[in-house]
Design an enzyme around this catalytic site. Structure first.
Site, PDB file in Angstrom:
ATOM      1  N   ASP A 249       0.874  -1.162   0.000  1.00 27.54           N
ATOM      2  CA  ASP A 249       0.000   0.000   0.000  1.00 27.54           C
ATOM      3  C   ASP A 249       0.918   1.219   0.000  1.00 27.54           C
ATOM      4  O   ASP A 249       2.122   1.120   0.270  1.00 27.54           O
ATOM      5  CB  ASP A 249      -0.952  -0.003   1.202  1.00 27.54           C
ATOM      6  CG  ASP A 249      -2.172   0.902   0.943  1.00 27.54           C
ATOM      7  OD1 ASP A 249      -2.114   1.701  -0.019  1.00 27.54           O
ATOM      8  OD2 ASP A 249      -3.162   0.816   1.682  1.00 27.54           O
TER       9      ASP A 249
HETATM   10  C1  BGC Z   1      -4.969   3.283  -0.266  1.00 27.21           C
HETATM   11  C2  BGC Z   1      -5.109   2.251  -1.364  1.00 27.21           C
HETATM   12  C3  BGC Z   1      -4.965   2.904  -2.708  1.00 27.21           C
HETATM   13  C4  BGC Z   1      -3.629   3.640  -2.770  1.00 27.21           C
HETATM   14  C5  BGC Z   1      -3.371   4.334  -4.099  1.00 27.21           C
HETATM   15  C6  BGC Z   1      -3.694   4.093  -0.430  1.00 27.21           C
HETATM   16  O1  BGC Z   1      -3.641   5.119   0.505  1.00 27.21           O
HETATM   17  O2  BGC Z   1      -4.978   2.664   0.990  1.00 27.21           O
HETATM   18  O3  BGC Z   1      -6.343   1.606  -1.257  1.00 27.21           O
HETATM   19  O4  BGC Z   1      -5.063   1.962  -3.736  1.00 27.21           O
HETATM   20  O5  BGC Z   1      -3.611   4.622  -1.744  1.00 27.21           O
HETATM   21  O6  BGC Z   1      -4.199   5.407  -4.285  1.00 27.21           O
END
Ligand code: BGC
Length: 700
Positions: A249
């Site tokens: 993540d």
């Molecule tokens: C979120 C993810 C997301 C990623 C990219 C993160 O902060 O938890 O779910 O895909 O950002 O935007």
């Protein structure tokens, strides 16, 4: 002859999923050959994203023109392509309320196609974290509190989207608190982990062959998910045979260099920090990392790139984005997701007569309320608000919208008040730290968990004011509340004073039309709650949005309510219809490798409608601790007035087994199983008992 509807038609769900066609042995040979021509730096470049902010919605990772290796181009997310304008579908929780797996597959196909049209090849979806508590800020992104429903819908999305692009179920694992997501530890014993918090991931991996998985920000049992070997190496790869890659993540998802890589994290997103040249060199020098660790991660990344033949993916015509077909799909989903919770004296559907006077209240009536403004935010070029939908739908009735009314008018001459109330991105959503807001141009709102489940004060006051004004007046005006929000809302204070209640979630770009068609009866509501609505949050497990360590066990949602004999406001699986259904003739057989259950559903009312038949299983004389009952299947069937159909559900004996922590095996206990069928978790009129002999399976 009655029609027979197969509840979970695997071949229809799997259709077109490109990952199921891959010849892994041939791909592995090609990857070996490619790796032999790559330097350490070339391999390393496969393991990190290329920029901190997306370019036209795309996060690039690992492109190498000299070696003709295409880049991953990742696009959020769960309710549509987050890249410019796209079709904003109802949020996943709304889609969970449809209990319609084939519909969710079509949503996956549409989102996958729009992602491809934007130039993407990986969709950062579905979010399949189990909703342990409805206060979770990102509740709207996931499908349910129940692992079976969550797994069925997540799998359907994966199979659909993988007709076009790779998917990345997220966030692995046990990610269900938002405000403390970067620091908190989900503490959990193996049994609850495997039985409650992981089965839906397992389905997406083993049955759907998802190309990747995104690790979560939080810790599980004290170890960050991005460096958690038990999760990434042991469970995902060794136990489940995952052949994809794991990307972290985003900003704080990669916590270390050597520990993360060795634990099985393959790609640091969105850009190199822990996996920078410098940090990797240091780890290699210190002997914490071996070149073979880097090769292993690069091998997994390249495997998917070659398997998917990324460089040959066909260009998709941008005209598919927000095309009529996708917008009408968004409308169909919204219509099927609306849950009618209360309908005293059958006040709904409203008759569109010239002598009907309708007053509409609430800012949300005239707001494009599509969900949070975090990473799952989707912008559509046109959003039909409830007010616009109603005005379009109504031909004869007199409709008056009282915008931002501080003083309510005399309502004596009105027949119905429609009050639009609920939550918005201001009340819940992904928690976006200020730094990320700045990097991404300040478009993201802060979001976060809900500390309480009640409506914001102003929304509650609006409902109360409408009710009070009607009571003070001389007329017989009725009150219908349409609620918006991402999961359960506590409504006890005011629900008895209103006549009807419709849960609309965040209904997507066509939501207004869907709401109007249900209110006026063009569509018969068929949504069912994918999350229990408690009378009060005190009926649920404890919830502390500041907690840094949270015990997880087998109980939450309806399992918790059942055990504590608490009656919720509305039970999991509940939802009214404008018609009525009856179940009969439960037939059961377990001779083959699987359990087969057939039940007859009859539409006993006077109009067409859809019924969601639900199957729950309990163990009567188990020698181990069991939760009172668990959903193990459901089937949605559309029936004309008076029509009957047989719904066929199948279950593998494995699905009835428990996880034995001592042996790491799945065990079908020799005991009596109770199979109950009905319309919601607290309305199960039919039952059958069956004894099984014991059996054991390996962890896979
Ligand atoms: C979120 C993810 C997301 C990623 C990219 C993160 O902060 O938890 O779910 O895909 O950002 O935007």
């Amino acid at each position: 002859m009655n029609k027979t509807v197969r509840a979970f038609d695997r071949s229809a769900i799997f259709e077109g999923n490109r990952a199921l066609e891959i010849d892994h042995e041939t791909v592995a040979l090609a990857v070996d050959q490619l790796l032999s021509s790559m330097t350490l730096t070339d391999k390393l470049d496969q393991l990190r994203g290329s920029q901190t902010a997306p370019v036209a919605g795309l996060y690039h990772a690992g492109g190498n023109t000299d070696l003709a290796i295409p880049a991953f181009k990742m696009v959020d997310g769960p309710r549509g392509a987050r890249a410019g304008e796209a079709t904003a579908f109802p949020v996943a929780m709304a889609r969970g309320a449809t209990f319609d797996v084939l519909l969710e597959r079509r949503v996956g196909i549409a989102i996958g196609l729009e992602v491809a049209a934007k130039g993407g090849n990986v969709v950062l979806a579905p979010t399949i974290n189990l909703l342990r508590h409805p206060g979770w800020g990102r509740a709207q992104e996931t499908y349910s509190e129940d692992p079976w429903l969550l797994g069925a819908m997540g799998l359907a999305f994966v199979c659909g989207a993988q007709n076009h692009v790779m998917t990345s179920p997220k966030h692995f694992a046990v990610n269900n608190q938002e405000n403390t997501r970067f620091d908190m530890s989900a503490d959990i014993a193996d049994r609850a982990l495997h039985e409650v918090y992981l089965p839906h991931f397992k389905r997406c991996v083993k049955e759907g062959a998802c190309a990747s998985v995104m690790s979560a920000y939080n810790k599980v049992n004290g170890t960050y998910c991005g460096e958690n070997a038990a999760l990434l190496n042991d469970i995902l790869r060794t136990d489940w045979g995952f052949k994809g890659f794991v990307e972290s993540d985003w900003f704080l998802g990669t916590r270390s260099t050597a520990p993360a890589l060795r634990a099985g994290l393959d790609i640091e997103m969105p850009a190199a920090y822990r996996f920078s040249d410098e940090n990797i060199a240091q780890a290699l020098d210190a002997g914490e990392l071996d070149e073979s660790d880097i090769t292993a991660a690069a091998r997994r990344v390249l495997h998917q790139k070659l398997a998917w033949r990324l460089d040959e993916l066909p260009e998709v015509d941008p005209a598919v984005v927000e095309c009529d077909e996708h917008r009408s799909l968004a409308r169909e989903v919204a219509e099927k997701s609306l849950v009618l919770l209360k309908n005293d004296a059958s006040i709904l559907p409203l008759a569109d007569r010239s002598d009907l006077k309708i007053a509409i209240f609430g800012d949300l009536a005239d707001t494009a309320n599509l969900g949070d403004k975090g990473s799952s935010c989707v912008t559509s070029s046109q959003v039909v608000t409830p007010l616009a939908g109603i005005i379009e739908q109504v031909r004869h009735a007199h409709v008056q919208y009282f915008a931002g009314a501080s003083e309510l008018p005399d309502l004596s001459s009105y027949d119905v008040c429609l009050v639009f109330a609920g939550l918005s991105y201001r009340d819940e959503g992904e928690f976006i730290p200020t730094a990320q807001q700045e990097t991404e141009g300040g478009e993201l709102a802060r979001g976060g968990d809900r500390e309480v489940l009640t409506l914001p004060e102003s929304e509650r006051r609006l409902i109360e004011a409408v009710v009070a004004t009607i009571r003070e007046g001389t007329g017989t005006c009725k009150t219908v509340v349409v609620l918006e929000g991402g999961s359960a809302i506590e409504i006890r204070d005011w629900v008895d004073s209103v006549d009807a209640l419709l849960m609309a979630w965040y209904p997507g770009c066509e939501g207004g039309r869907a709401i109007a068609s249900v209110l006026f009866g063009a569509m018969n509501p068929s949504g069912k709650l994918p999350v229990s609505f408690p009378r009060s949050a005190s009926q649920l497990n404890s919830w502390d949005v500041t907690a840094l360590s949270v015990e997880h066990d087998l109980l939450h949602g309806y399992r918790y309510l059942d055990l504590h004999r608490e009656d919720p406001e509305y039970a999991f699986g509940f939802g009214l219809s404008y018609t009525t259904f009856e179940l009969s003739q439960l037939r059961f057989s377990s001779e083959a490798a699987e359990v087969e259950i057939v039940v007859r559903v009859t539409n006993t009312g006077s109009r067409a409608g859809a019924c969601v038949v639900q199957l729950y299983v309990s163990q009567c004389d188990s020698c181990i601790y069991r939760v009172p009952k668990e959903l193990k299947g459901f089937g949605r069937v559309e029936l004309e007035a008076g029509e009957s159909a047989d719904v066929l559900l199948t279950l593998l004996p494995e699905e009835l087994s428990y996880y034995d922590e001592d042996t790491g095996q799945w065990v079908l206990e020799a005991c009596t199983y109770q199979f109950r069928m009905g319309f919601s978790s607290d309305d199960l009129p039919l039952e059958v008992f069956q004894r099984f002999a014991g059996r054991v399976w390996q962890a896979t």
